[in-house]
Motif scaffolding. Structure first.
Motif, PDB file in Angstrom:
ATOM      1  N   THR A 432      68.475  52.802  78.059  1.00 28.88           N
ATOM      2  CA  THR A 432      68.425  52.944  79.469  1.00 28.88           C
ATOM      3  C   THR A 432      68.493  54.316  79.836  1.00 28.88           C
ATOM      4  O   THR A 432      68.908  55.294  79.277  1.00 28.88           O
ATOM      5  CB  THR A 432      69.475  52.020  80.006  1.00 28.88           C
ATOM      6  N   ALA A 459      61.118  51.610  92.384  1.00 32.26           N
ATOM      7  CA  ALA A 459      62.217  50.842  91.877  1.00 32.26           C
ATOM      8  C   ALA A 459      62.974  50.198  93.160  1.00 32.26           C
ATOM      9  O   ALA A 459      63.249  50.909  94.133  1.00 32.26           O
ATOM     10  CB  ALA A 459      63.410  51.596  91.083  1.00 32.26           C
ATOM     11  N   THR A 463      64.052  44.900  91.336  1.00 34.35           N
ATOM     12  CA  THR A 463      63.855  45.378  89.834  1.00 34.35           C
ATOM     13  C   THR A 463      64.727  46.362  89.619  1.00 34.35           C
ATOM     14  O   THR A 463      64.745  46.764  88.213  1.00 34.35           O
ATOM     15  CB  THR A 463      62.372  46.078  89.907  1.00 34.35           C
ATOM     16  N   CYS A 464      65.656  46.786  90.039  1.00 29.32           N
ATOM     17  CA  CYS A 464      66.822  47.799  89.623  1.00 29.32           C
ATOM     18  C   CYS A 464      68.110  47.286  90.193  1.00 29.32           C
ATOM     19  O   CYS A 464      68.188  47.138  91.378  1.00 29.32           O
ATOM     20  CB  CYS A 464      66.266  49.177  90.465  1.00 29.32           C
ATOM     21  N   ALA A 474      59.276  54.452  89.823  1.00 29.05           N
ATOM     22  CA  ALA A 474      59.456  53.232  88.760  1.00 29.05           C
ATOM     23  C   ALA A 474      58.967  53.942  87.583  1.00 29.05           C
ATOM     24  O   ALA A 474      59.579  53.857  86.307  1.00 29.05           O
ATOM     25  CB  ALA A 474      59.191  52.185  88.962  1.00 29.05           C
ATOM     26  N   PHE A 501      60.892  49.817  85.521  1.00 28.97           N
ATOM     27  CA  PHE A 501      62.015  49.050  86.365  1.00 28.97           C
ATOM     28  C   PHE A 501      61.183  47.712  86.596  1.00 28.97           C
ATOM     29  O   PHE A 501      60.213  47.669  87.250  1.00 28.97           O
ATOM     30  CB  PHE A 501      62.259  49.781  87.488  1.00 28.97           C
ATOM     31  N   ASN A 506      66.179  45.874  84.655  1.00 29.44           N
ATOM     32  CA  ASN A 506      66.533  46.373  85.902  1.00 29.44           C
ATOM     33  C   ASN A 506      67.495  47.437  85.494  1.00 29.44           C
ATOM     34  O   ASN A 506      67.994  48.053  86.679  1.00 29.44           O
ATOM     35  CB  ASN A 506      67.141  45.328  86.723  1.00 29.44           C
ATOM     36  N   GLY A 508      66.484  50.332  84.250  1.00 31.94           N
ATOM     37  CA  GLY A 508      65.526  51.252  83.852  1.00 31.94           C
ATOM     38  C   GLY A 508      65.400  51.432  82.379  1.00 31.94           C
ATOM     39  O   GLY A 508      65.892  52.173  81.716  1.00 31.94           O
TER      40      GLY A 508
END
Length: 529
Positions: A432, A459, A463-464, A474, A501, A506, A508
């Protein structure tokens, strides 16, 4: 300046170690240059260099073989020696002379070009006999003067002459390839006519490294008198470039020299009353280094010292572009995005924080081909001395997820994973961005350019799951020096560190993907050798 962007020359890229390989017959010796050369973009067809090869036991295999440039390489009708397990030192110099040089003299009249006066050398050690071209990085051994004219509106400069210049330096290249260049005290001083790059505005000359005690500058004004300016004591160092700024009126000339970097090395600062103040291109300290006038922080991560800020250096002859579909550009500004449109970040503050985005050839400083694409592993490129562009293996040891190599001999297929990687998050099932940043990597969302387009997707809260990263770019690419394979368009691809992302990733995700070297521009973080 000549720079292979190919090369551009390295970088220069620099030469990767040449490993022994099994060949069925003794191959030809072929050199592929990575250079910085004055004032144009490449070696020219027919240019000639001299080559000396000394084997690891101190025996001279060849003393001064003439090699000629063509099809992006130097060849000289020379076969490698048969002992495949014995390494050698390859020493090359430009321009070719009938005997290996012990001195070199620049031309008095350089009005037609500085090429023949630009003495350069290249040294590559631990080279095995190989059927592939030996990547050779040429370095300037003389000094360059760039003369910039600021003339009154009504004044037109007709010609410029540099006065009382020592044209000659002694040259010593020992068996280990250490080059020593010094002004010849016995040489008579001469006047030098520089090349007019832009008549009346910009001129250039290559001169021997020397202390300037009585250098003068003669400027002939069209329909007027010849006026002369003196330049106070200064030192011109081997491999350094200086800018001589000349202010001209109808009856007066004022001149001062500044050592702005010209992608040789960083010169000092001179004016009529101030002595040279010189500073190195690269100085390294605990936790940071200074490089081409910028400070970059560093940190030890997984046993290696990494840049914790992205590279923001623009090599001489190049510029950063804010037009992401510019087919001529090799370096791009970072950008911000509203999700659909890229906004270039061009301020010094933004570039310092976000770095620049480099095409592969700009970062490597070399021409990329199908034949040589695997020779750049751990190349220096535009990184400082003692540092290199990270390999796929170095990034894989951090993130643990990678696309497979498509080279058959690598015998890889499917996604490669290593849950023991340094930043692997066992709960997430991938490395991550947060893990990278906890260790001080300081991930910057500088974006990436692919196929003429800045990738603008952001992002989002969907999605994050990290609030501070929502609204950030992203997809961000960071360059490696490892080739992934040859794609369907018959072009090499190189591995890139990539952020993703999605609703599944989510936190990263950081993994290794790939990009066509003609299409992708990415951030660069150097790692110490």
């Amino acid at each position: 300046m000549k720079k292979i962007v190919s090369f551009l020359a390295v970088a220069a890229v620099l030469a990767a170690c040449n490993k022994p390989e099994v060949v069925e017959e003794t191959p030809d010796v072929v050199l592929e240059p990575i250079i910085t050369r004055a004032l144009s973009l490449n070696f020219n067809q027919g240019d000639q260099i001299g080559v000396k090869i000394v084997t690891e036991d101190g025996q001279a295999y060849v003393e001064n073989q003439k090699f000629t440039y063509g099809a992006n390489v130097f060849t000289g009708n020379l076969k490698w020696y048969a002992e495949g397990g014995k390494t050698s030192t390859v020493i090359a110099y430009y321009p070719y002379q009938e005997s290996f040089p012990t001195s070199f003299t620049v031309a008095a009249d350089q009005s037609a070009g500085t090429e023949s006066s630009d003495f350069m050398t290249a040294v590559e050690t631990k080279v095995y006999p190989t059927s592939a071209p030996v990547m050779t990085k040429f370095r300037h051994q003389f000094a360059q003067l760039n003369i910039v004219v600021n003339a009154d509106f009504a004044v037109e400069v007709e010609s410029i002459v540099l006065k009382n210049i020592n044209p000659t330096a002694t040259v010593s290249i020992d068996e280990a390839g250490v080059v020593t260049v010094a002004a010849d005290p016995a040489a008579e001083k001469i006047n030098i006519i520089p090349e007019a790059i832009t008549p009346s505005k910009k001129y250039a000359a290559v001169v021997a490294p020397q202390d300037l005690a009585d250098m003068g500058l003669s400027v002939k004004v069209k329909n007027g008198a010849t006026v002369v300016s003196g330049v106070k004591e200064a030192t011109l160092k081997a491999g350094y470039s200086y800018t001589l700024t000349v202010s001209v009126s109808a009856d007066q000339v004022n001149a001062q020299i500044s050592g702005d970097i010209q992608d040789w090395q960083n010169g000092g600062n001179l004016d009529g009353d101030t002595p040279v103040v010189e500073g190195p291109v690269f100085e390294e300290f605990e936790g940071y280094f200074n490089y081409h006038g910028k400070k970059y922080t560093t940190a030890v991560i997984n046993g290696k010292t990494w840049m914790t800020e992205p590279m923001a250096y623009v090599p001489e002859g190049m510029s950063a572009s804010s037009t992401y579909n510019d087919p001529e550009a090799k370096i791009f500004y970072p950008y911000a995005s509203d999700g659909t449109t890229a906004t270039p970040l061009t301020s010094d503050e933004d570039v310092k924080e976000m770095g620049l985005l480099y095409m592969v050839e700009a970062a490597y400083g070399a021409t990329i081909t199908k034949e040589n694409c695997r020779s750049f592993e751990a190349c220096q490129g535009i990184c400082p001395d003692g540092w290199h562009i990270p390999t796929r293996a170095e990034f894989y040891a951090l993130c643990g997820t990678s696309n497979a190599s498509s080279f058959a001999e690598d015998n890889e297929s499917g996604t490669q994973t290593n849950s023991s990687a340094y930043f692997w998050d066992a709960t997430a099932g991938y490395a991550t961005i947060g893990k990278f940043n906890e260790a001080g990597f300081n991930y910057t969302m500088s974006g990436c350019v692919y196929s003429g387009s800045a990738r603008t997707i952001l992002a989002t809260s969907t999605t994050c799951s990290i609030a501070s990263m929502v609204g950030k770019l992203a997809m961000n690419y960071t360059m490696t020096s490892t080739a992934r394979g040859i794609n369907s368009k018959d072009r090499p691809e190189f591995f890139m560190l990539m952020t993703t992302f999605t609703s599944v990733n989510n936190l990263g995700k950081v993994s290794i993907a790939q990009g066509d070297y003609t299409l992708v521009a990415a951030s660069l973080r150097c790692v110490k050798d």
